[in-house]
Motif scaffolding. Structure first.
Motif, short mmCIF file in Angstrom:
data_model
loop_
_atom_site.label_atom_id
_atom_site.label_comp_id
_atom_site.label_asym_id
_atom_site.label_seq_id
_atom_site.Cartn_x
_atom_site.Cartn_y
_atom_site.Cartn_z
N GLU A 29 0.84 -1.21 0.00
CA GLU A 29 0.00 0.00 0.00
C GLU A 29 0.88 1.25 0.00
OE1 GLU A 29 0.45 -2.14 2.46
OE2 GLU A 29 1.23 -0.84 4.03
N ARG A 30 2.06 1.17 0.62
CA ARG A 30 2.94 2.36 0.61
C ARG A 30 3.63 2.50 -0.75
NH1 ARG A 30 4.96 2.87 6.85
NH2 ARG A 30 3.34 1.50 7.62
N ALA A 62 2.17 1.79 -3.47
CA ALA A 62 1.10 2.42 -4.27
C ALA A 62 1.07 3.92 -3.98
CB ALA A 62 -0.24 1.78 -3.97
N GLU A 63 1.27 4.29 -2.72
CA GLU A 63 1.25 5.70 -2.33
C GLU A 63 2.34 6.50 -3.07
OE1 GLU A 63 1.77 8.01 1.86
OE2 GLU A 63 1.10 5.94 1.99
N THR A 84 4.78 1.00 -8.75
CA THR A 84 4.08 -0.29 -8.83
C THR A 84 4.41 -1.04 -10.12
OG1 THR A 84 2.22 0.92 -9.76
CG2 THR A 84 2.13 0.43 -7.40
#
Ligand SMILES: Cc1cc2nc3c(=O)[nH]c(=O)nc-3n(C[C@H](O)[C@H](O)[C@H](O)COP(=O)(O)OP(=O)(O)OC[C@H]3O[C@@H](n4cnc5c(N)ncnc54)[C@H](O)[C@@H]3O)c2cc1C
Length: 480
Positions: free
Chosen positions: A283-284, A286-287, A291
């Protein structure tokens, strides 16, 4: 303890057993074959291979491809892939980053021929993994070079311009600041360069996969078996603590440990490089928009190199120039607390969202640096022992080419790889130790200072600049 706690107190992350990659591979049923025995008797072979890194493993592979049934023995002091081959960052590149030096040495036509052969090896490593059901995470997602200072932007442009001048603009394309940020965001990133041909893989899974394929082919592998003495004239003799191998030919695939041999002492310099691995945090990633699976590196001389894993970790590495004066490849190359602490600091500077994420572990390994920044291949006096050394931190794909070359030399084959101009050339030598050691300390300090000052938007200053450029002035393809 979280990484924030670790960094704040100045403690260092856990030291990996060899590397995070090797720990992961050995814990995975597909890669956890039992250890090979140590050699405890005298034996004979057609070819004996010294060293179980990629060069030794690919040499064994191509020897048995070229001549099925050949009796090959491989001797490794640790486990296969226990050295840099199971510790590296898994960037898979040929020689497109060395075009300028290749052109200077051999002219444009041969430079392109060598670079294309390197490219063939990138593709061949991936194809081999597919064909042999080795899930080494091979993916051709390309590499992004990011400039973190104006000086580095000039280096990125140089890569692009050389490729354009030699008629291969597709290998290095310029990226605007916005295009860089589309691939990964960091407050440090400026413009960059996109190299679509680069691939990434899991280094230890590749080493373990090769090892298994060789054992299945009947190659006799002995681990925990250091070669203590070697006689290379006529039939060769490799002596180990509890045994020996007499063979018609030998392949010397010792990486940085080649520096312990008189024949290579002046042709190799050993540098440490270190890595830290975060815990997973997709998720980080992606932040920060990273990716796409690309490899990232900056254009410092003591460069940072970093990549992601399929479960969302960042593996963050850096060339540590500090422990260079060591004469032996010793424990400092496996782990250096100061270098590791600096890497954690840089990782957090680059990617603030990763600041409170635990670091899983850290490790390091020795780099066999050659004066030309290119590997050298040849045959020792006596004609029976063939070597490939000096990969200078870019060995994952070139060691595949090395395996093709060394197997050809050992079997007296004349073909497109054994006749490459990089084969059989005398490597450029470093100065004698009495001059080299103090000079190297001064230059190393200057290079680090120059990188740091440029990163802070300042100029290196005349003395630091002159010292940092000295290796180039003396004809070494090292330094800025
Ligand atoms: C942290 C790190 C990151 C890197 N990242 C990258 C990357 O992303 N991409 C890339 O292309 N390259 C990278 N490299 C470089 C790459 O790993 C090497 O160029 C490559 O693995 C060299 O393979 P080799 O087989 O020639 O040598 P090695 O892998 O060093 O193998 C030599 C083997 O010989 C054994 N040995 C030594 N002495 C003896 C003896 N006396 N008897 C028996 N065995 C002996 C050693 O234990 C070792 O296993 C990195 C290296 C490190 C350390």
């Amino acid at each position: 303890m979280t990484a924030v706690g670790v960094a704040a107190r100045g403690a260092v992350p856990r030291r990996a057993t060899r590397s995070w990659w090797m720990e992961e591979a050995l814990a995975h049923p597909a890669f956890a074959d039992p250890p090979a025995p140590a050699l405890d008797h005298a034996t004979t072979a057609d070819v004996v291979i010294l060293g179980g890194g990629y060069t030794g493993l690919w040499s064994a592979w191509f020897l048995t491809e070229r001549q099925p049934g050949l009796d090959v023995v491989l001797l490794e002091q640790d486990v296969c892939g226990g050295g840099p081959s199971g510790r590296n960052a898994g960037f898979v590149n040929g020689f497109w980053f060395e075009l300028t030096e290749l052109e200077r040495l051999y002219g444009p036509t041969l430079a392109l021929r060598i670079a294309r052969m390197g490219d063939e090896s990138v593709a061949a490593v991936g194809a081999w993994c597919d064909a042999h059901d080795v899930d080494a995470w091979f993916a051709r997602n390309g590499d992004v070079g990011v400039a973190t200072s104006p000086a580095q932007e000039a280096r990125a442009r140089e890569l692009v311009e050389t490729a354009e001048r030699l008629g291969v603009p597709e290998v290095h394309r310029p990226l605007t600041e916005e295009q860089v940020r589309d691939r990964a965001m960091s407050p440090w990133f400026r413009t960059g360069v996109w190299s679509p041909g680069g691939a990434g893989l899991h280094p230890a899974r590749l080493a373990r996969g090769l090892r298994r394929a060789l054992i299945e082919r009947g190659v006799r592998i002995f681990e925990q078996t250091p070669v203590r003495r070697f006689g290379g004239w006529g039939p060769v003799l490799a002596e180990t603590p509890h045994g020996s191998v007499r063979a018609g030919r030998a392949i010397v695939a010792l990486g940085a440990w080649g520096r312990h041999w008189d024949a290579f002492r002046r042709s190799l310099m050993v540098r440490g490089t270190y890595m830290v691995m975060t815990e997973p945090a997709p998720e980080r990633l992606a932040e920060i928009g990273w990716t796409g699976g690309e490899g990232l590196y900056d254009l410092r001389t003591a460069l940072h190199y970093l990549r992601t894993t399929p479960d969302g970790r960042i593996a963050f590495g850096g060339a540590g120039l500090r422990v260079t004066s060591s004469r032996r490849v010793d424990v400092r190359f496996r782990y250096d607390g100061r270098s590791v602490r600096e890497l954690v600091r840089d990782l957090h500077d680059w990617f603030p969202p990763f600041r409170d994420l635990p670091i899983a572990c850290a490790w390091g390994g020795p780099i066999d640096v050659s004066a030309r920044h290119l590997p050298f291949f040849g045959t020792l006096p006596g004609g029976s022992a063939h070597y490939a050394l000096g990969f200078t931190g870019n060995g994952v794909a070139p060691c595949h080419l090395a395996g093709r070359i060394l197997s050809g030399l050992a079997l007296d084959v004349v073909d497109d790889v054994t006749t490459l101009p990089i084969v059989g050339e005398r490597p450029k030598r470093f100065p004698r130790r009495a001059i080299f050691a103090p000079g190297q300390r001064l230059v190393t300090h200057a290079v680090l200072r120059k990188d740091d000052r440029e990163d802070r938007g300042r100029s290196a200053g005349p003395l630091t600049g002159a010292l940092a450029h000295l290796p180039r002035r003396l004809g070494y393809n090292l330094g800025p």
